[in-house]
Write an enzyme that holds these catalytic residues in place. Structure first.
Site, PDB file in Angstrom:
ATOM      1  CG  HIS A  45      -0.369   0.057   2.538  1.00 30.80           C
ATOM      2  ND1 HIS A  45       0.524  -0.876   3.012  1.00 30.80           N
ATOM      3  CD2 HIS A  45      -0.543   0.958   3.544  1.00 30.80           C
ATOM      4  CE1 HIS A  45       0.866  -0.563   4.256  1.00 30.80           C
ATOM      5  NE2 HIS A  45       0.247   0.560   4.596  1.00 30.80           N
ATOM      6  CG  HIS A  74      -0.137   4.214   4.883  1.00 35.83           C
ATOM      7  ND1 HIS A  74      -0.954   3.412   5.660  1.00 35.83           N
ATOM      8  CD2 HIS A  74      -0.868   5.317   4.573  1.00 35.83           C
ATOM      9  CE1 HIS A  74      -2.123   4.014   5.818  1.00 35.83           C
ATOM     10  NE2 HIS A  74      -2.103   5.166   5.165  1.00 35.83           N
ATOM     11  CG  ASP A 114       4.868   2.567   7.311  1.00 36.64           C
ATOM     12  OD1 ASP A 114       4.035   2.915   6.453  1.00 36.64           O
ATOM     13  OD2 ASP A 114       4.560   1.943   8.343  1.00 36.64           O
ATOM     14  CG  HIS A 115       4.171  -0.539   4.149  1.00 36.54           C
ATOM     15  ND1 HIS A 115       4.155  -1.875   4.452  1.00 36.54           N
ATOM     16  CD2 HIS A 115       3.785   0.109   5.282  1.00 36.54           C
ATOM     17  CE1 HIS A 115       3.761  -2.041   5.711  1.00 36.54           C
ATOM     18  NE2 HIS A 115       3.531  -0.858   6.229  1.00 36.54           N
ATOM     19  CG  HIS A 158      -3.911  -0.351   6.319  1.00 36.98           C
ATOM     20  ND1 HIS A 158      -3.853  -0.320   7.686  1.00 36.98           N
ATOM     21  CD2 HIS A 158      -2.848   0.381   5.884  1.00 36.98           C
ATOM     22  CE1 HIS A 158      -2.796   0.396   8.055  1.00 36.98           C
ATOM     23  NE2 HIS A 158      -2.170   0.828   6.983  1.00 36.98           N
ATOM     24  CG  ASP A 165       0.546  -1.835   7.528  1.00 36.19           C
ATOM     25  OD1 ASP A 165       1.468  -2.648   7.395  1.00 36.19           O
ATOM     26  OD2 ASP A 165       0.749  -0.629   7.728  1.00 36.19           O
ATOM     27  CG  HIS A 223       3.601  -3.093  10.443  1.00 37.01           C
ATOM     28  ND1 HIS A 223       2.689  -2.343  11.147  1.00 37.01           N
ATOM     29  CD2 HIS A 223       3.985  -2.325   9.412  1.00 37.01           C
ATOM     30  CE1 HIS A 223       2.515  -1.173  10.536  1.00 37.01           C
ATOM     31  NE2 HIS A 223       3.304  -1.133   9.485  1.00 37.01           N
TER      32      HIS A 223
HETATM   33 ZN    ZN Z   1      -0.014   1.365   6.662  1.00 40.17          ZN
END
Ligand code: ZN
Length: 302
Positions: A60, A62, A64-65, A140, A210, A268
């Site tokens: 996804h 976000h 941090d990914h 998510h 996530d 995570h």
């Molecule tokens: Zn996320």
């Protein structure tokens, strides 16, 4: 099957913790899964050859990914990469990456393909002779997919000594590996099982991050050898799960149990906790075979 965890923490990279990124090696393929900030540095640290990465799967959008993706793509260009690169991820990923490159007047000298996803049903997104990859729709705060990597059923193992003893012409070895009975040089029918053994059981790996606790994924990941499931929180913060659309270690374990997986790898982690042992303890209340991921950890599942 080998899994290298480059980063397994949520939110922001810190001095001692990396955001999500991992490398899966399965049947001589190498897949990069998520690409948090600094992924290229961690790849170098692990001496993973950039050229072996031909497929990147992003869960996804976000940061941090995937904040490491444009840097990786840019570095590949500077290193004069020639091999094609395929990026799988949510709709919008192409726009985000190409806009940065366009404004920098920077283009790749290799072929860069985007495979944008928007389906809410599990779909086959990659397939070749030995491996297939399916999406695992997750829930998510934004559109998110996990990925299921499955080896295909391999050929039967031929015992060449037995085949020679049975006086079978080499030209028939291929047929034997495919499971057929064949006639030997004397015209005698040789039963396949007398000169071959079963193929090794195909391996499978599911990456789920996530997501909020979501039982709908259980049929998709049923009986996988290894499940990586996010466990952002411990039980004392379980109330944050539905709000932030994340899971606890115990919920991850419940999914693992329902899906009858072989090994559960937790990851995570929120950095609010001092250590990781609590995640393992809480998950083990529900499921036996629990492993903690850790930045730099390598799991050999062969
Ligand atoms: Zn996320």
């Amino acid at each position: 099957m080998k899994l290298t965890i480059l980063g397994c923490y949520s939110a922001t990279p810190r001095a001692l913790t990396n955001t999500t990124s991992q490398v899966l090696e399965i049947n001589n393929h190498m897949f990069l899964i998520d690409c948090g900030e600094g992924t290229q540095v961690h790849l170098r640290r692990h001496k993973i050859k950039f050229n072996r990465i031909k497929h990147v799967f992003i869960s996804h959008l976000h940061g941090d990914h995937f904040f490491g993706l444009v840097g990786l793509i840019s570095t590949f260009r500077l290193l004069k990469r020639e091999a094609d690169l395929h990026v799988y991820g949510p709709k919008g990923i192409k726009e985000i990456v190409t806009l940065q490159m366009k404004l920098a007047d920077s283009w790749t000298n290799y072929n860069l393909y985007f495979h944008e996803l928007s389906s809410k049903e599990s779909q086959l997104v990659y397939e070749d002779d030995v491996v297939e990859v399916h999406t695992i729709p997750l829930e998510h705060r934004i559109y998110t997919n996990g990925y299921l990597f499955k080896e295909k059923e391999g050929e039967r193992k031929l015992d060449v000594d037995l085949a020679e003893e049975a006086n079978i012409n080499v030209a028939y070895y291929r047929k034997l590996k495919q499971g057929f009975d064949v006639e030997n040089e004397d015209g005698v029918l040789i039963r396949n099982e007398s000169v071959t053994r079963d193929a090794e059981k195909p391996k499978s790996y599911a990456f789920c991050s996530d997501t909020v606790y979501k039982e709908d994924i259980v049929p998709i990941i049923k009986d996988v050898d290894v499940l990586y499931h996010e466990s952002t929180f411990l039980e004392k913060h379980a109330h944050l799960g539905p709000k932030t659309k994340h899971s606890t270690a115990k919920e991850a374990a419940s999914i693992a149990k329902q899906a009858n997986v072989g090994t559960l790898v937790l990851g995570h982690f929120s950095t609010r906790y001092g250590g990781l042992e609590g995640f393992k303890t809480e998950a083990e209340e529900v499921f036996d075979n629990v492993k903690l991921s850790g930045d730099g950890k390598v799991f050999d599942f062969s």
